[in-house]
Motif scaffolding. Structure first.
Motif, PDB file in Angstrom:
ATOM      1  N   GLY A 152      28.052  40.146  18.838  1.00  0.00           N
ATOM      2  CA  GLY A 152      29.398  40.561  18.478  1.00  0.00           C
ATOM      3  C   GLY A 152      30.474  39.769  19.198  1.00  0.00           C
ATOM      4  N   GLY A 153      30.176  38.514  19.529  1.00  0.00           N
ATOM      5  CA  GLY A 153      31.135  37.674  20.235  1.00  0.00           C
ATOM      6  C   GLY A 153      31.144  37.861  21.737  1.00  0.00           C
ATOM      7  N   VAL A 154      30.364  38.806  22.243  1.00  0.00           N
ATOM      8  CA  VAL A 154      30.285  39.043  23.694  1.00  0.00           C
ATOM      9  C   VAL A 154      29.014  38.406  24.232  1.00  0.00           C
ATOM     10  CG1 VAL A 154      30.199  40.776  25.525  1.00  0.00           C
ATOM     11  CG2 VAL A 154      31.510  41.229  23.434  1.00  0.00           C
ATOM     12  N   PRO A 155      29.114  37.478  25.190  1.00  0.00           N
ATOM     13  CA  PRO A 155      27.910  36.839  25.737  1.00  0.00           C
ATOM     14  C   PRO A 155      26.972  37.870  26.358  1.00  0.00           C
ATOM     15  CG  PRO A 155      29.886  35.641  26.388  1.00  0.00           C
ATOM     16  CD  PRO A 155      30.347  36.932  25.773  1.00  0.00           C
ATOM     17  N   TRP A 156      25.695  37.707  26.104  1.00  0.00           N
ATOM     18  CA  TRP A 156      24.703  38.609  26.674  1.00  0.00           C
ATOM     19  C   TRP A 156      24.730  38.580  28.199  1.00  0.00           C
ATOM     20  CZ3 TRP A 156      22.282  42.651  25.003  1.00  0.00           C
ATOM     21  CH2 TRP A 156      21.975  42.798  23.653  1.00  0.00           C
TER      22      TRP A 156
END
Length: 344
Positions: free
Chosen positions: A185-189
């Motif tokens: 969702g566009g958030v880096p893991w």
């Protein structure tokens, strides 16, 4: 009646009265937060590209590996100890997970790719073992943590050199690749993993018996022993926790950087210590926590990122970081003196 008044005096004496005494007692917590606000405002004014959503994401990503490593270091410093081997353990664990993944690995007799989960577990076992050696040296032999972890720093660096032999490894398990360089969702893991580990560390320190024991050992080791705590077990546990957190940070860092090589994490020793100390956790133990470490992470992240946006000379950047760390150390020592004066 007189005896009742006298019984309440010590408590009244220890409780700060008025705004100025309260601010002095909370200086260790307030100063880092004010520093963060000042730096954010300064760089937002100095560079329009700094105060953007995309750049906030960049800052979060840049401090993620440091944050993962700093979780374990916070436990150690709260016990009034130090771990100088965190960067070397992060490096050797990152190299190990790549090494165990290679087809040509010496442990891979069948010459087929080793399952990723096995490589991950072997790498975690290695960093836990190195942390256990630190723990045994500190608690069983009595070697000061500064000297013990300094020796471990060299040992881990030597293991790293033996594994890579001057080469660069690129292959890591798919899970590590996803967590280190992927996003959802566009958030880096890697930001999510850092946040989960920081939250987990906070919950352990705040709401568990072990967390209370950590603060007790750091606050007054003799009192903790008189209370029946197994101080050596607690000290050994925080050294292993520090090593495992460093190992996780090292594995994800290798995936984030795209390769595993010798001395890749050397700068993370100072960064991790600075994050914990700049945030306000006491070097004398028993004061601070993960909340302070988070503030310290943002101070360093904003500082490093902001200096890049205003095109400061790279050598001056190092100097500024050193000065801020020195200021944090001065505040740390001064706050400890105020605490001792208040207790008298």
């Amino acid at each position: 009646m007189a005896s009742s008044d006298s019984a309440t005096r010590p408590a009244d004496h220890q409780r700060p009265r008025g705004l100025a005494p309260f601010l002095r007692s909370q200086m260790r917590n307030i100063a880092p937060f004010l520093t963060l606000i000042f730096l954010s405002a300064f760089f937002a004014i100095a560079s329009p590209s700094f105060a953007t959503i995309d750049n906030v994401g960049n800052i979060l990503t840049q401090v993620s590996v440091t944050g993962i490593i700093a979780v374990g270091l916070t436990f150690v410093i709260l016990c009034a100890e130090i771990d100088l081997s965190i960067a070397s353990i992060a490096n050797v664990t990152g190299i190990a997970v790549a090494y165990f993944t290679l087809q040509e690995s010496y442990v891979n007799i069948a010459n087929v790719p080793m399952p990723g989960i096995v490589a991950i577990l072997l790498a975690l076992a290695l960093c836990a073992l190195l942390g256990l050696v630190n723990a045994l040296g500190l608690t069983m032999i009595g070697i000061p943590s500064f000297i013990m972890t300094l020796a471990m720093m060299q040992i881990a660096a030597g293991v790293s050199a033996l594994l890579v032999r001057g080469q660069i490894a690129y292959k890591v398990p798919d899970l590590i690749t996803t967590l280190g360089s992927g996003s959802i969702g566009g958030v880096p893991w890697i930001v999510i993993v850092a946040a989960v580990m920081l939250l987990g560390g906070h919950l352990v320190l705040t709401y568990t018996r072990f967390g209370r024991y950590v603060y007790m050992v750091g606050g007054n080791r003799e009192a903790a022993e008189f209370a029946g705590l197994n101080v050596k077990l607690i000290l050994g546990s925080v050294m292993v926790i520090s090593a495992v957190c460093s190992g996780i940070g090292g594995m994800l860092g290798v995936a984030h950087f795209g390769s595993a090589q010798q001395n890749e994490f050397d700068t993370y020793l100072l960064d991790s210590i600075a994050a914990v100390v700049v945030g306000g956790t006491s070097l004398f133990g028993g004061r601070g926590g993960i909340g302070n470490t988070i503030v310290g992470l943002f101070v360093l992240g904003v500082l490093n990122n902001g200096l890049d946006h205003v095109n400061i000379d790279s050598f001056l950047k190092i100097l500024i970081r050193g000065l801020i760390l020195l200021a944090a150390l001065i505040i740390n020592v001064y706050a400890q003196r105020l605490r001792e004066q208040t207790a008298e």
